[in-house]
Design an enzyme around this catalytic site. Structure first.
Site, PDB file in Angstrom:
ATOM      1  N   ALA A  77       0.869  -1.170   0.000  1.00  0.00           N
ATOM      2  CA  ALA A  77       0.000   0.000   0.000  1.00  0.00           C
ATOM      3  C   ALA A  77       0.911   1.227   0.000  1.00  0.00           C
ATOM      4  O   ALA A  77       2.066   1.155   0.438  1.00  0.00           O
ATOM      5  CB  ALA A  77      -0.884  -0.013   1.238  1.00  0.00           C
ATOM      6  N   GLU A 119      -0.860  -9.264  -0.404  1.00  0.00           N
ATOM      7  CA  GLU A 119      -2.304  -9.464  -0.191  1.00  0.00           C
ATOM      8  C   GLU A 119      -3.060  -9.512  -1.524  1.00  0.00           C
ATOM      9  O   GLU A 119      -4.036 -10.251  -1.672  1.00  0.00           O
ATOM     10  CB  GLU A 119      -2.835  -8.350   0.713  1.00  0.00           C
ATOM     11  N   GLY A 151       0.580  -4.904   0.899  1.00  0.00           N
ATOM     12  CA  GLY A 151      -0.628  -4.967   0.065  1.00  0.00           C
ATOM     13  C   GLY A 151      -0.407  -5.721  -1.244  1.00  0.00           C
ATOM     14  O   GLY A 151      -1.358  -6.250  -1.831  1.00  0.00           O
ATOM     15  N   GLU A 166       4.335  -4.957   7.496  1.00  0.00           N
ATOM     16  CA  GLU A 166       3.570  -3.852   8.095  1.00  0.00           C
ATOM     17  C   GLU A 166       3.974  -3.558   9.533  1.00  0.00           C
ATOM     18  O   GLU A 166       3.978  -2.408   9.958  1.00  0.00           O
ATOM     19  CB  GLU A 166       2.059  -4.153   8.032  1.00  0.00           C
TER      20      GLU A 166
HETATM   21  N1  DAK Z   1       4.565   3.132  -0.803  1.00  0.00           N
HETATM   22  C1  DAK Z   1       4.924   4.265  -1.421  1.00  0.00           C
HETATM   23  N2  DAK Z   1       6.033   4.393  -2.174  1.00  0.00           N
HETATM   24  C2  DAK Z   1       6.807   3.316  -2.300  1.00  0.00           C
HETATM   25  C3  DAK Z   1       6.499   2.085  -1.680  1.00  0.00           C
HETATM   26  C4  DAK Z   1       5.304   2.012  -0.900  1.00  0.00           C
HETATM   27  N3  DAK Z   1       4.880   0.875  -0.326  1.00  0.00           N
HETATM   28  N4  DAK Z   1       7.470   1.209  -1.983  1.00  0.00           N
HETATM   29  C5  DAK Z   1       8.346   1.865  -2.758  1.00  0.00           C
HETATM   30  N5  DAK Z   1       7.951   3.128  -2.957  1.00  0.00           N
HETATM   31  C6  DAK Z   1       8.616   4.173  -3.723  1.00  0.00           C
HETATM   32  C7  DAK Z   1       9.817   4.719  -2.976  1.00  0.00           C
HETATM   33  O1  DAK Z   1       9.416   5.695  -2.061  1.00  0.00           O
HETATM   34  C8  DAK Z   1      10.627   5.295  -4.111  1.00  0.00           C
HETATM   35  O2  DAK Z   1      10.080   6.532  -4.495  1.00  0.00           O
HETATM   36  P1  DAK Z   1      11.018   7.806  -4.854  1.00  0.00           P
HETATM   37  O3  DAK Z   1      11.852   8.018  -3.646  1.00  0.00           O
HETATM   38  O4  DAK Z   1      11.817   7.342  -6.045  1.00  0.00           O
HETATM   39  O5  DAK Z   1      10.045   8.910  -5.157  1.00  0.00           O
HETATM   40  C9  DAK Z   1      10.388   4.324  -5.251  1.00  0.00           C
HETATM   41  O6  DAK Z   1       9.197   3.624  -4.905  1.00  0.00           O
HETATM   42  C10 DAK Z   1      11.496   3.292  -5.391  1.00  0.00           C
HETATM   43  O7  DAK Z   1      11.693   2.669  -4.127  1.00  0.00           O
HETATM   44  P2  DAK Z   1      13.114   2.592  -3.420  1.00  0.00           P
HETATM   45  O8  DAK Z   1      14.006   3.726  -3.829  1.00  0.00           O
HETATM   46  O9  DAK Z   1      12.869   2.407  -1.968  1.00  0.00           O
HETATM   47  O10 DAK Z   1      13.690   1.245  -4.067  1.00  0.00           O
HETATM   48  P3  DAK Z   1      14.711   0.223  -3.417  1.00  0.00           P
HETATM   49  O11 DAK Z   1      15.074  -0.719  -4.496  1.00  0.00           O
HETATM   50  O12 DAK Z   1      15.812   0.926  -2.687  1.00  0.00           O
HETATM   51  O13 DAK Z   1      13.858  -0.563  -2.314  1.00  0.00           O
HETATM   52  C11 DAK Z   1      11.885  -1.726  -1.472  1.00  0.00           C
HETATM   53  C12 DAK Z   1      12.748  -1.362  -2.727  1.00  0.00           C
HETATM   54  C13 DAK Z   1      10.638  -2.457  -1.982  1.00  0.00           C
HETATM   55  C14 DAK Z   1      12.689  -2.687  -0.565  1.00  0.00           C
HETATM   56  C15 DAK Z   1      11.528  -0.451  -0.706  1.00  0.00           C
HETATM   57  O14 DAK Z   1      10.975   0.492  -1.628  1.00  0.00           O
HETATM   58  C16 DAK Z   1      10.548  -0.691   0.390  1.00  0.00           C
HETATM   59  O15 DAK Z   1      10.913  -1.155   1.470  1.00  0.00           O
HETATM   60  N6  DAK Z   1       9.287  -0.306   0.148  1.00  0.00           N
HETATM   61  C17 DAK Z   1       8.255  -0.419   1.139  1.00  0.00           C
HETATM   62  C18 DAK Z   1       7.832  -1.859   1.297  1.00  0.00           C
HETATM   63  C19 DAK Z   1       6.782  -2.003   2.355  1.00  0.00           C
HETATM   64  O16 DAK Z   1       7.010  -1.725   3.536  1.00  0.00           O
HETATM   65  N7  DAK Z   1       5.622  -2.431   1.932  1.00  0.00           N
HETATM   66  C20 DAK Z   1       4.474  -2.587   2.810  1.00  0.00           C
HETATM   67  C21 DAK Z   1       3.732  -1.309   2.760  1.00  0.00           C
HETATM   68  S1  DAK Z   1       2.567  -1.230   4.056  1.00  0.00           S
HETATM   69  C22 DAK Z   1      -4.125  -0.608   6.530  1.00  0.00           C
HETATM   70  C23 DAK Z   1      -4.164  -0.524   5.176  1.00  0.00           C
HETATM   71  C24 DAK Z   1      -3.179  -1.084   4.437  1.00  0.00           C
HETATM   72  C25 DAK Z   1      -2.132  -1.724   5.023  1.00  0.00           C
HETATM   73  C26 DAK Z   1      -2.095  -1.806   6.389  1.00  0.00           C
HETATM   74  C27 DAK Z   1      -3.079  -1.282   7.142  1.00  0.00           C
HETATM   75  N8  DAK Z   1      -5.128   0.000   7.289  1.00  0.00           N
HETATM   76  C28 DAK Z   1      -5.812   1.094   6.663  1.00  0.00           C
HETATM   77  C29 DAK Z   1      -5.400  -0.409   8.607  1.00  0.00           C
HETATM   78  C30 DAK Z   1      -1.077  -2.218   4.188  1.00  0.00           C
HETATM   79  C31 DAK Z   1       0.136  -1.772   4.396  1.00  0.00           C
HETATM   80  C32 DAK Z   1       1.222  -1.976   3.471  1.00  0.00           C
HETATM   81  O17 DAK Z   1       1.171  -2.558   2.409  1.00  0.00           O
END
Ligand code: DAK
Length: 257
Positions: A66, A114, A111, A134
């Protein structure tokens, strides 16, 4: 004109959806989820739909989760509404009456994992990375992960992944049953084409019946589920598909469904 957030390619009822936000690793914001919902509503209304394949644009990510930047400032009420929109959308995907397959071509986190879990099955490229990270952001999965992940890989592994937030590679995803197959990234496209050919050659009503039997039967006791299978099996003999399929076998030709 701006690029479409969801690309739709239709090959005779086998529809390929591509989440198209590669600069943000296809992160799911409200606009992407809204567009996915709109596309799925359209697909729900199509009698000629045979299968849906879903993937992410670019070579790095399926969906990296997400959109964290969008979620950051949400109030509890806004968070609940955002998650409800995604839950309803993923439910539409899950309950499409045709086979749905996630082609996981890179990061498949939060997400994204998911989304893959809302598909009937997933195949992955060997560079794919899976996880429910998360808790590292101070939240839990909000798009069905705490419920669909244990149903796919068992509660112990789901608890491991959802509480450690650790990431796993494609080989481990295969070992725990999160994906059905792993291949080199360059082979994913050929696999998608092969799937398109295979699913396109099968009886569409029979595929729908198989999905219904498995999905609906899983929620029932075995005897009721076997009765459901029996009813659906008999139903297959009520249409032209069974006649064509069996005639084709006897006449040593390919069926024309
Ligand atoms: N959201 C927004 N932007 C994201 C993103 C994300 N999940 N993942 C990557 N990006 C963006 C980065 O910010 C970056 O943008 P710029 O800085 O270039 O503008 C671009 O994509 C490239 O990412 P990186 O520079 O970070 O690339 P790397 O190769 O260095 O790293 C990575 C790749 C996948 C390891 C890293 O980007 C990363 O850790 N991303 C986040 C992964 C993550 O934590 N995913 C889970 C997200 S939380 C809920 C609703 C929903 C949810 C929970 C609760 N409620 C309403 C209760 C769900 C939550 C999630 O899914």
């Amino acid at each position: 004109m701006s690029e479409k957030l969801i690309e739709v390619v239709d090959d005779a009822g086998i529809v390929r959806l591509t989440i198209n936000r590669p600069k943000a690793l296809n992160a799911l914001n409200s606009a992407v989820i809204g567009e996915l919902e709109r596309v799925l509503v359209e697909l729900e209304g199509r009698d000629d739909l045979r299968a849906v394949l879903i993937t992410g644009a670019g070579e790095k990510a399926f969906v990296a989760g997400a959109d964290i930047a969008e979620m950051r400032d949400k109030t509890p009420e806004q968070a609940r509404d955002f998650a409800r929109q995604a839950l309803a959308t993923f439910k539409r995907l899950e309950t499409l009456p045709v086979p749905t397959v996630a082609l996981v071509n890179g990061f498949c986190l939060g997400g994204g994992c998911e989304l893959a879990l809302a598909c009937d099955w997933a195949v992955a490229s060997d560079n794919a990375v899976f996880g429910q990270p998360e808790v590292q952001l101070g939240v839990i999965p909000g798009f069905g992960g705490t419920q669909r992940l244990p149903r796919r890989v068992g509660p112990a592994m789901a608890l491991d992944l959802c509480t450690t937030g650790r990431k796993i590679d494609a080989a481990e995803a295969l070992r725990i049953g999160l994906v059905n197959g792993v291949m080199a990234q360059g082979e994913l496209e050929a696999h998608a084409e092969e799937l398109t050919k295979q699913l396109g050659g099968n009886g569409p009503q029979a595929m729908r019946a198989a999905k219904q039997a498995i999905h609906d039967g899983m929620d029932q006791d075995l005897d009721s589920a076997l009765a459901l299978e029996n009813a659906l099996f008999a139903f297959c003999f009520a249409g032209e598909e069974q006649t064509e399929g069996m005639n084709a076998f006897v006449e040593k030709r390919k069926p024309n469904f």
